[in-house]
Motif scaffolding. Sequence first.
Motif, short mmCIF file in Angstrom:
data_model
loop_
_atom_site.label_atom_id
_atom_site.label_comp_id
_atom_site.label_asym_id
_atom_site.label_seq_id
_atom_site.Cartn_x
_atom_site.Cartn_y
_atom_site.Cartn_z
N SER A 54 8.36 7.48 -12.71
CA SER A 54 9.02 6.21 -13.01
C SER A 54 10.30 6.19 -12.21
CB SER A 54 9.35 6.08 -14.51
OG SER A 54 8.18 5.89 -15.26
N ASP B 209 11.58 -0.77 -8.15
CA ASP B 209 10.29 -1.30 -8.57
C ASP B 209 9.25 -1.27 -7.45
OD1 ASP B 209 11.30 -1.78 -11.07
OD2 ASP B 209 11.81 -3.87 -10.66
N ASN C 299 8.14 2.28 -6.91
CA ASN C 299 7.44 2.67 -8.13
C ASN C 299 5.98 2.21 -8.05
OD1 ASN C 299 7.86 3.96 -10.76
ND2 ASN C 299 7.35 1.96 -11.61
N GLU C 300 5.79 0.96 -7.70
CA GLU C 300 4.44 0.40 -7.58
C GLU C 300 3.68 1.01 -6.41
OE1 GLU C 300 2.31 -3.99 -6.93
OE2 GLU C 300 4.40 -3.84 -7.59
#
Length: 211
Positions: free
Chosen positions: A98, A103, A106-107
């Motif tokens: 995480s 973001d 992360n993805e």
Amino acid sequence: MHFIIPPYQRGYRWESRQVEELLDDLLDFVKSMKSKRNRNNEGREPYYCLQPIAVVSHPKNVDTYFVVDGQQRLTTIYILMHYLSKNSDYEYPVYEFSLPSRDIQNEYLAKLEFMEDDKKYIDNIDSFYVKKAYSTIVAWFSRDGHDRYKGKIRDIFAMVPDDDEEQNDVRVIWYEISGKEAHRAFRELNYGKIPLTSTELVKALLLRKGI
């Protein structure tokens, strides 16, 4: 396990040289495994040991840790394990990441987009280095006959006994910090150790001010 990379840490920045050094070390270890002659004085099988990973356990979630030191190694091993399990009958129980405040990366990691041939990594510096690491791994295994050792390297991560029923594996020095907040432990371990760019210093200042 689930590892959380706190937002005050810099992004993934290993260059090809560092990824190749890890792969060269793993190759040397695999080549050194010769029957039972490699057992130590206590009769135990040899193993490859990574450098320390320093973590702070999550106060509420089991098997969840804030990474204080070792993000670069953890990320590289994560990428490598997914590469090794590609087109293989063995599927690793790979740990999860995480990355609060990141973001896109992360993805990119969670969906294994670094293994695809798209150009998503171009627009994000963290994803760029992740893709670069994966490409370095692919290129390394395609040269100098390294590909024939792919199964052996995969097996030591999977802890699969070889033909001689020996158990060779990869381990890590686990350094769990208790009684400290993650950011305090990070500051104490890394003070004066990592030269930060101006952009990273500004980011740290904004995070500290809570802006």
